[in-house]
Design a protein around this motif. Structure first.
Motif, mmCIF file in Angstrom:
data_model
loop_
_atom_site.group_PDB
_atom_site.id
_atom_site.type_symbol
_atom_site.label_atom_id
_atom_site.label_comp_id
_atom_site.label_asym_id
_atom_site.label_seq_id
_atom_site.Cartn_x
_atom_site.Cartn_y
_atom_site.Cartn_z
ATOM 1 N N GLY A 20 34.606 42.762 40.622
ATOM 2 C CA GLY A 20 35.999 42.827 40.199
ATOM 3 C C GLY A 20 36.260 42.099 38.890
ATOM 4 O O GLY A 20 37.378 42.164 38.365
ATOM 5 N N ALA A 27 38.685 43.461 35.283
ATOM 6 C CA ALA A 27 39.702 42.476 34.898
ATOM 7 C C ALA A 27 39.655 42.125 33.418
ATOM 8 O O ALA A 27 40.621 41.605 32.866
ATOM 9 C CB ALA A 27 39.533 41.204 35.731
ATOM 10 N N PHE A 42 37.766 37.900 42.668
ATOM 11 C CA PHE A 42 39.060 37.705 42.002
ATOM 12 C C PHE A 42 38.990 36.511 41.055
ATOM 13 O O PHE A 42 38.525 35.436 41.413
ATOM 14 C CB PHE A 42 40.158 37.473 43.036
ATOM 15 C CG PHE A 42 41.514 37.242 42.424
ATOM 16 C CD1 PHE A 42 42.158 38.261 41.750
ATOM 17 C CD2 PHE A 42 42.145 36.005 42.511
ATOM 18 C CE1 PHE A 42 43.407 38.068 41.177
ATOM 19 C CE2 PHE A 42 43.386 35.797 41.943
ATOM 20 C CZ PHE A 42 44.018 36.833 41.263
ATOM 21 N N LYS A 51 41.640 34.500 38.764
ATOM 22 C CA LYS A 51 43.063 34.367 38.412
ATOM 23 C C LYS A 51 43.268 34.081 36.933
ATOM 24 O O LYS A 51 44.364 34.300 36.410
ATOM 25 C CB LYS A 51 43.709 33.275 39.256
ATOM 26 C CG LYS A 51 43.161 31.869 39.018
ATOM 27 C CD LYS A 51 43.800 30.870 39.971
ATOM 28 C CE LYS A 51 43.222 29.467 39.781
ATOM 29 N NZ LYS A 51 43.797 28.497 40.757
ATOM 30 N N TRP A 95 43.364 38.016 35.465
ATOM 31 C CA TRP A 95 44.460 38.933 35.772
ATOM 32 C C TRP A 95 45.219 38.459 36.997
ATOM 33 O O TRP A 95 44.766 37.572 37.715
ATOM 34 C CB TRP A 95 43.993 40.374 35.915
ATOM 35 C CG TRP A 95 42.975 40.688 36.990
ATOM 36 C CD1 TRP A 95 42.361 39.836 37.861
ATOM 37 C CD2 TRP A 95 42.455 41.990 37.292
ATOM 38 N NE1 TRP A 95 41.495 40.511 38.676
ATOM 39 C CE2 TRP A 95 41.532 41.843 38.346
ATOM 40 C CE3 TRP A 95 42.681 43.273 36.783
ATOM 41 C CZ2 TRP A 95 40.831 42.920 38.891
ATOM 42 C CZ3 TRP A 95 41.982 44.339 37.326
ATOM 43 C CH2 TRP A 95 41.071 44.161 38.358
ATOM 44 N N SER A 117 47.156 38.911 40.750
ATOM 45 C CA SER A 117 46.833 39.567 42.009
ATOM 46 C C SER A 117 47.428 40.980 42.046
ATOM 47 O O SER A 117 46.794 41.913 42.554
ATOM 48 C CB SER A 117 47.372 38.738 43.176
ATOM 49 O OG SER A 117 47.117 39.361 44.412
ATOM 50 N N LYS A 168 47.988 43.062 39.509
ATOM 51 C CA LYS A 168 47.187 43.971 38.681
ATOM 52 C C LYS A 168 45.847 44.246 39.359
ATOM 53 O O LYS A 168 45.350 45.388 39.342
ATOM 54 C CB LYS A 168 46.969 43.344 37.293
ATOM 55 C CG LYS A 168 46.193 44.222 36.317
ATOM 56 C CD LYS A 168 46.972 45.446 35.908
ATOM 57 C CE LYS A 168 46.196 46.334 34.924
ATOM 58 N NZ LYS A 168 46.094 45.767 33.572
ATOM 59 N N ALA A 169 45.268 43.225 39.971
ATOM 60 C CA ALA A 169 43.999 43.406 40.667
ATOM 61 C C ALA A 169 44.128 44.439 41.781
ATOM 62 O O ALA A 169 43.280 45.332 41.929
ATOM 63 C CB ALA A 169 43.506 42.078 41.231
ATOM 64 N N LYS A 170 45.189 44.340 42.586
ATOM 65 C CA LYS A 170 45.401 45.298 43.679
ATOM 66 C C LYS A 170 45.559 46.716 43.144
ATOM 67 O O LYS A 170 45.000 47.675 43.696
ATOM 68 C CB LYS A 170 46.635 44.905 44.488
ATOM 69 C CG LYS A 170 46.446 43.671 45.354
ATOM 70 C CD LYS A 170 47.755 43.280 46.040
ATOM 71 C CE LYS A 170 47.605 41.978 46.793
ATOM 72 N NZ LYS A 170 48.882 41.495 47.364
ATOM 73 N N MET A 203 41.885 47.715 41.625
ATOM 74 C CA MET A 203 40.759 47.679 42.557
ATOM 75 C C MET A 203 40.952 48.606 43.759
ATOM 76 O O MET A 203 39.985 49.166 44.277
ATOM 77 C CB MET A 203 40.504 46.247 43.019
ATOM 78 C CG MET A 203 40.063 45.322 41.905
ATOM 79 S SD MET A 203 38.483 45.796 41.164
ATOM 80 C CE MET A 203 37.361 45.351 42.496
ATOM 81 N N ASP A 259 39.286 36.715 47.955
ATOM 82 C CA ASP A 259 39.159 38.039 47.350
ATOM 83 C C ASP A 259 39.877 39.099 48.176
ATOM 84 O O ASP A 259 40.608 39.939 47.649
ATOM 85 C CB ASP A 259 37.682 38.432 47.222
ATOM 86 C CG ASP A 259 36.893 37.505 46.320
ATOM 87 O OD1 ASP A 259 37.488 36.947 45.384
ATOM 88 O OD2 ASP A 259 35.684 37.348 46.553
ATOM 89 N N VAL A 270 42.892 40.575 46.104
ATOM 90 C CA VAL A 270 42.515 41.845 45.488
ATOM 91 C C VAL A 270 42.980 43.046 46.300
ATOM 92 O O VAL A 270 43.432 44.047 45.746
ATOM 93 C CB VAL A 270 40.976 41.908 45.278
ATOM 94 C CG1 VAL A 270 40.557 43.252 44.689
ATOM 95 C CG2 VAL A 270 40.527 40.773 44.364
#
Length: 344
Positions: free
Chosen positions: A136, A140, A169, A171, A174, A176, A178-180, A183, A199, A203
């Motif tokens: 991940g 990012a 993940f 931080k 990026w 959380s 944007k990660a979700k 990802m 994570d 994520v």
């Protein structure tokens, strides 16, 4: 013929303070190279697999130093593009006892963050490959790196390659949210999902109930519940999580758990007490590599997990990002010999 593994991500120059010094004390830095997927590639090459690392580095001597670091440990570098302006850097201040380690990134506008898909022939890269691993961290780094990762996943699945992802993940790279967003889209291509409790929550939005790693407490029933949710949502073949009980920066409990996506069998490994920790950076990558090695070896999931946990426990004793342990050393520890006696 050895099975072929492809990993893709960013390799960086690591500048770390010697002797657990604080940044403000240091008059010099120790130099290493590393990065999530590069660390996995080195481990798997060391375990005897044919590995190729995909990235972009600048066409300058520092970029070539990073490539040379990979070649030194038998990682294939023929798919590395020379483009962009710079190699990313990260500074590491290693903690001790109750003082946590600290990382400062200097990786904006790095070569992989600006690389174009036209620089990589994914059809050629995944030809005859057996496994593709990413983390991940790479999506990012930039929107274009996220798109590059998506295209690589599509090509890997088209070629019938098993895909693993370590959620990882960060931080500082990026949010959380944007990660979700990014990802969750990539998970449709993933067969083996690796991560930890943070994570899974940050994520993908899954949380292990009644678990607080800062207190050194684990609730395995919570992990089993989360794994079931993840498999129900994404259809993973395996979900694997490292379990770090962080008593201090120098003292960790280290174990892991896995679930089979088809049978829903759940297994928790033996726990290692790692004290003192020499260098925990790359610990998760060495764990992922060990698990991948076990699965490529066609071990059952329990044996594969034990191999991964043992490999990673040993990595915590080695400075730098890369894990320089042999199969025999890992098998020896996984088999129960953690005495540390001199081998004569």
């Amino acid at each position: 013929m050895a099975k072929k593994v492809i990993t893709m991500g960013e390799i960086m120059l690591r500048l770390s303070t010697p002797n657990n010094e604080r940044f403000i004390q240091a008059d010099e830095f120790d130099v290493n190279y590393g990065g999530g997927e590069a660390n996995v590639a080195v481990s798997l090459a060391n375990f005897g697999y044919d590995t190729e690392y995909v990235t972009a580095v600048p066409a300058n001597p520092i970029g070539e130093c990073a490539v040379a670091a990979l070649r030194k440990y038998n990682v294939g570098t023929k798919y590395i593009s020379r483009s962009g302006e710079r190699l990313g850097i990260y500074y590491l201040e290693s903690g001790s006892a109750m003082r946590a380690s600290n990382v400062v990134y200097d990786r904006a506008h790095s070569s992989i963050s600006t690389a174009s898909p036209s620089e990589f022939d994914f059809e050629e890269i995944f030809k005859d490959a057996d496994w593709f691993h990413f983390t991940g961290i790479t999506p990012a780094v930039s929107d274009s790196a996220a798109e590059l990762t998506r295209l690589a996943c599509i090509a890997a699945k088209k070629a019938g390659v098993t895909v693993s992802c370590d959620l990882n993940f960060r931080k500082k790279l990026w949010s959380s949210e944007k990660a979700k967003q990014v990802m969750t889209e990539l998970m449709k291509y993933v067969d083996v999902c690796i991560g930890n409790e943070e994570d899974a929550e940050k994520v993908l939005g899954f949380k292990a109930k009644a678990t607080d790693v800062t207190k050194g407490e684990l609730n395995l029933a919570g992990y089993e519940d989360v794994f079931n949710q993840m498999i129900d949502t994404f259809g993973f073949k395996y979900v694997i999580s490292s379990l770090r009980q962080s008593y201090s920066a120098s003292n960790n409990g280290w174990s892991a758990c896995v679930m089979n996506g088809e049978s829903r069998e759940f297994y928790h490994s033996k726990t290692y007490s790692i004290l003192p920790i020499v260098d925990r950076v790359g610990g998760g990558d060495s764990f992922a590599a060990g698990c991948i090695c076990g699965l490529l070896d066609e071990k059952d999931m329990k044996a594969a997990l034990e191999f991964g946990v043992a490999a990673s426990a040993l990595k915590h004793t080695i400075p730098g990002d890369f894990n320089f342990v042999s199969r025999a050393e890992v098998e020896n520890l996984a088999g129960g010999d953690g005495s540390g006696r001199v081998q004569r």
